[in-house]
Design a protein around this motif. Structure first.
Motif, PDB file in Angstrom:
ATOM      1  N   LEU A   1      42.126   8.299 -39.232  1.00 56.79           N
ATOM      2  CA  LEU A   1      41.626   9.285 -38.266  1.00 56.79           C
ATOM      3  C   LEU A   1      40.680  10.277 -38.949  1.00 56.79           C
ATOM      4  O   LEU A   1      39.624  10.624 -38.403  1.00 56.79           O
ATOM      5  N   LEU A   2      41.055  10.726 -40.141  1.00 59.07           N
ATOM      6  CA  LEU A   2      40.209  11.653 -40.888  1.00 59.07           C
ATOM      7  C   LEU A   2      38.910  10.978 -41.306  1.00 59.07           C
ATOM      8  O   LEU A   2      37.833  11.596 -41.260  1.00 59.07           O
ATOM      9  N   TRP A   3      38.977   9.707 -41.693  1.00 58.40           N
ATOM     10  CA  TRP A   3      37.783   8.978 -42.118  1.00 58.40           C
ATOM     11  C   TRP A   3      36.792   8.845 -40.966  1.00 58.40           C
ATOM     12  O   TRP A   3      35.593   9.017 -41.146  1.00 58.40           O
ATOM     13  N   ARG A   4      37.293   8.558 -39.763  1.00 59.75           N
ATOM     14  CA  ARG A   4      36.410   8.457 -38.597  1.00 59.75           C
ATOM     15  C   ARG A   4      35.685   9.783 -38.354  1.00 59.75           C
ATOM     16  O   ARG A   4      34.488   9.823 -38.080  1.00 59.75           O
ATOM     17  N   SER A   5      36.436  10.872 -38.477  1.00 66.57           N
ATOM     18  CA  SER A   5      35.834  12.191 -38.244  1.00 66.57           C
ATOM     19  C   SER A   5      34.828  12.542 -39.339  1.00 66.57           C
ATOM     20  O   SER A   5      33.759  13.101 -39.056  1.00 66.57           O
ATOM     21  N   LEU A   6      35.171  12.212 -40.589  1.00 60.78           N
ATOM     22  CA  LEU A   6      34.252  12.487 -41.699  1.00 60.78           C
ATOM     23  C   LEU A   6      32.942  11.716 -41.545  1.00 60.78           C
ATOM     24  O   LEU A   6      31.856  12.245 -41.815  1.00 60.78           O
ATOM     25  N   LEU A   7      33.043  10.457 -41.110  1.00 62.45           N
ATOM     26  CA  LEU A   7      31.832   9.656 -40.909  1.00 62.45           C
ATOM     27  C   LEU A   7      30.908  10.315 -39.897  1.00 62.45           C
ATOM     28  O   LEU A   7      29.690  10.368 -40.085  1.00 62.45           O
ATOM     29  N   GLN A   8      31.486  10.811 -38.815  1.00 68.29           N
ATOM     30  CA  GLN A   8      30.655  11.425 -37.782  1.00 68.29           C
ATOM     31  C   GLN A   8      30.098  12.763 -38.250  1.00 68.29           C
ATOM     32  O   GLN A   8      28.950  13.112 -37.939  1.00 68.29           O
ATOM     33  N   TRP A   9      30.890  13.502 -39.005  1.00 67.40           N
ATOM     34  CA  TRP A   9      30.408  14.789 -39.500  1.00 67.40           C
ATOM     35  C   TRP A   9      29.257  14.593 -40.487  1.00 67.40           C
ATOM     36  O   TRP A   9      28.253  15.296 -40.435  1.00 67.40           O
ATOM     37  N   ILE A  10      29.410  13.616 -41.372  1.00 63.16           N
ATOM     38  CA  ILE A  10      28.336  13.291 -42.318  1.00 63.16           C
ATOM     39  C   ILE A  10      27.115  12.763 -41.573  1.00 63.16           C
ATOM     40  O   ILE A  10      25.971  13.124 -41.881  1.00 63.16           O
ATOM     41  N   GLY A  11      27.346  11.897 -40.578  1.00 61.41           N
ATOM     42  CA  GLY A  11      26.237  11.375 -39.799  1.00 61.41           C
ATOM     43  C   GLY A  11      25.486  12.457 -39.057  1.00 61.41           C
ATOM     44  O   GLY A  11      24.267  12.399 -38.906  1.00 61.41           O
ATOM     45  N   GLY A  12      26.212  13.486 -38.591  1.00 59.30           N
ATOM     46  CA  GLY A  12      25.567  14.579 -37.873  1.00 59.30           C
ATOM     47  C   GLY A  12      24.587  15.347 -38.745  1.00 59.30           C
ATOM     48  O   GLY A  12      23.437  15.567 -38.365  1.00 59.30           O
ATOM     49  N   ILE A  13      25.023  15.751 -39.933  1.00 61.12           N
ATOM     50  CA  ILE A  13      24.108  16.475 -40.831  1.00 61.12           C
ATOM     51  C   ILE A  13      23.027  15.541 -41.353  1.00 61.12           C
ATOM     52  O   ILE A  13      21.885  15.949 -41.576  1.00 61.12           O
ATOM     53  N   GLY A  14      23.373  14.241 -41.486  1.00 57.94           N
ATOM     54  CA  GLY A  14      22.376  13.278 -41.966  1.00 57.94           C
ATOM     55  C   GLY A  14      21.226  13.107 -41.000  1.00 57.94           C
ATOM     56  O   GLY A  14      20.063  13.035 -41.406  1.00 57.94           O
ATOM     57  N   ILE A  15      21.522  13.078 -39.701  1.00 59.68           N
ATOM     58  CA  ILE A  15      20.446  12.890 -38.736  1.00 59.68           C
ATOM     59  C   ILE A  15      19.607  14.145 -38.597  1.00 59.68           C
ATOM     60  O   ILE A  15      18.412  14.082 -38.292  1.00 59.68           O
ATOM     61  N   ILE A  16      20.203  15.328 -38.842  1.00 57.81           N
ATOM     62  CA  ILE A  16      19.407  16.556 -38.821  1.00 57.81           C
ATOM     63  C   ILE A  16      18.378  16.523 -39.946  1.00 57.81           C
ATOM     64  O   ILE A  16      17.199  16.828 -39.749  1.00 57.81           O
ATOM     65  N   VAL A  17      18.831  16.130 -41.132  1.00 54.08           N
ATOM     66  CA  VAL A  17      17.907  16.035 -42.273  1.00 54.08           C
ATOM     67  C   VAL A  17      16.817  15.000 -41.981  1.00 54.08           C
ATOM     68  O   VAL A  17      15.631  15.225 -42.250  1.00 54.08           O
ATOM     69  N   THR A  18      17.223  13.869 -41.394  1.00 53.14           N
ATOM     70  CA  THR A  18      16.240  12.834 -41.051  1.00 53.14           C
ATOM     71  C   THR A  18      15.238  13.354 -40.034  1.00 53.14           C
ATOM     72  O   THR A  18      14.027  13.141 -40.173  1.00 53.14           O
ATOM     73  N   ALA A  19      15.737  14.044 -38.991  1.00 53.67           N
ATOM     74  CA  ALA A  19      14.868  14.531 -37.929  1.00 53.67           C
ATOM     75  C   ALA A  19      13.921  15.619 -38.419  1.00 53.67           C
ATOM     76  O   ALA A  19      12.760  15.679 -38.011  1.00 53.67           O
TER      77      ALA A  19
END
Length: 491
Positions: free
Chosen positions: A137-155
């Protein structure tokens, strides 16, 4: 000349390998966090994360050692490559803990779950979340949290440079204006990361005040600010029959769907106000208008009182528009009108430079400006018309880029829907799955993939197609599709 091109290509390949290797090493380090969670909870799934971290770290380290180079500048074409393969590699190795865990998921399901996580889509193939290991459950949340900041940097850093889908319009928003306060891009990235972390902590604290356990609060805070959608419960936010928690989720989903660079400017004393941004005004106005309209609809049907209806409509409308994908109620039971409204909202998305997916508010605003300008040009053919977006003049290049993006966006959805239908999926499931994957929304429509279902029962073929569609939508389509052209590889 040929030798120079070969040298440049070899250099670009080394830089791409070096960057992807570094990403995998960082990912391996993050995999150690669920190990601690499993040990603290006295669960026996910690070995899955430790072995995944070893494999990921070994491959990442090998790539870094094999691609050492003194010149680390990315060429224009290599940027497309590192963006696409970087996200693909992270998803591929993020799937390992799911595949190695006692959940007994095959790799296709694991890859789907991981891709849904890092692209902040929120569609899931997991059933029985209430009984799942805490590390998973924590891993799923971490993936999304990392993906969120990752897409901001990409954008903010990559897509404007690649001139994808009108994103060059926001080059001034993400660099010129911010650099008046923070002179270096590295400082901007750190400042955005600090705001992202602060919003997550505030959200977690608010959830705890509302009655969530600390574990639920931290997991939901990460996926709320990331506008991502993974929950620790099968019923999503329907598990929490608490209006305070629902309104907290609504507020922080909105906060994640607003350009984070605007927070930095405001906190650093800039005269620019968040509400002055035309994207933000359009975004908030849309959420408020549709939420009130649907609340009146539900109250008129007698399903809820107005304020209870407004709580549900505000939460679910915000969740769909921001592409968070949480649900507090099965809105398919609200009647055909509501279902049609939610289907249309799947296309919208949040603001550029935020964690939200979708078409993005600014593109719809540009199309509206184009329509208004064309009407005026028809009425006054001898008067030159200037298109303006806020205080900025919109060039024909940007209008063309936006129009092309919208066309490719809709065409991609139709192609993906037809591919899913070829596997035997019914019309509603195929079309809504295509839309929700490319828009990174999460739930689709219908009894199978709707807000009360998930994607577990779909065959492997559709899951792989949807995983590719998630990546396609998250990276603004053309970033990925350009590599399928002959011209990209010709030289």
């Amino acid at each position: 000349m040929d030798s120079a091109r070969t040298s440049t290509a070899a250099h670009s390949t080394k830089v791409v390998g070096l960057v992807i290797g570094a990403l995998l090493v960082a990912l391996a380090a993050v995999m150690l966090v669920p190990v601690l969670a499993e040990i603290v909870a006295r669960s026996d799934d910690w070995e899955a994360f430790l072995s995944s971290a070893v494999v990921t770290g070994f491959v990442g380290g090998a790539l870094m050692l094999a691609n050492q180079t003194d010149e680390r500048d990315l060429t224009h074409r290599a940027t497309f490559l590192v963006t696409t393969f970087g996200w693909l590699s992270v998803a591929a190795f993020s799937a390992l803990p799911f595949a190695f865990s006692r959940l007994d998921m095959n790799y296709t399901d694991a890859f789907f779950e991981a891709m849904s996580g890092v692209t902040t889509t929120g569609g899931t193939v997991m059933i029985g979340l209430d009984r799942a290991p805490p590390g998973i459950l924590l891993w799923r949340s971490l993936l999304q949290w990392i993906g969120g900041i990752g897409i901001i940097v990409t954008a903010v850093a990559i897509l404007p440079f690649l001139r994808v889908g009108g994103m060059q319009l926001f080059r001034t928003e993400s660099t010129d204006k911010t650099e008046k306060v923070l002179p270096r891009p590295g400082q901007i990235a750190v400042a955005i990361g600090e705001v992202y972390l602060l919003l997550t902590l505030l959200c977690a604290l608010a959830y705890i005040v509302g009655g969530m356990t600390p574990f639920d609060a931290m997991n939901h805070a990460m996926t709320t600010v990331a506008t991502a959608g993974f929950s620790t419960h099968d019923a999503s936010f329907g598990y929490f029959e608490n209006s305070f928690i629902h309104w907290t989720g609504t507020i922080f989903m909105i906060s994640g769907a607003v350009p984070l660079a605007l927070y930095v400017q405001t906190l650093r004393g800039s005269n620019e106000k968040i509400w002055n941004d035309p994207q933000v005004r359009g975004f908030i106005s849309l959420l408020a208008g549709v939420s009130v309209l649907l609340a009146l609809w539900l109250a008129a049907r007698g399903d809820y009182g107005f304020f209870e209806a407004l709580t549900h409509t505000a939460f679910n409308v915000t969740s769909i528009v921001t592409t968070a994908g949480f649900t507090s109620d099965d809105y398919q039971l609200w009647g055909p009108f509501a279902v049609m409204v939610f289907f249309i909202l799947m296309f919208v998305g949040g603001c550029t430079g935020s964690t939200a997916g979708g078409m993005k508010i600014f593109r719809l605003q540009i199309l509206a400006i184009l329509f208004k300008t064309q009407v005026r040009q028809t009425l006054y053919p001898h008067v030159a018309q200037t298109m303006r977006y806020g205080e900025r003049t919109v060039s024909r290049e940007i209008v063309f880029s936006v129009a092309l993006f919208v066309f490719v966006y809709l065409a991609s959805m139709l192609v993906v829907a037809m591919a899913l239908a070829a596997f035997g999926l019914d019309f509603t499931t195929a079309l809504s799955s295509a839309v929700t994957s490319i828009a990174n929304v999460g739930p689709g429509l219908g009894p199978i993939v709707g807000p009360a279902g998930n994607f577990a029962t779909l065959p492997d073929g559709p899951k792989l197609i949807m995983a590719f569609a998630m990546l396609l939508g998250r990276l603004e389509l053309l970033t990925v599709l350009v590599m399928f052209s002959k011209d990209y590889w010709e030289r």
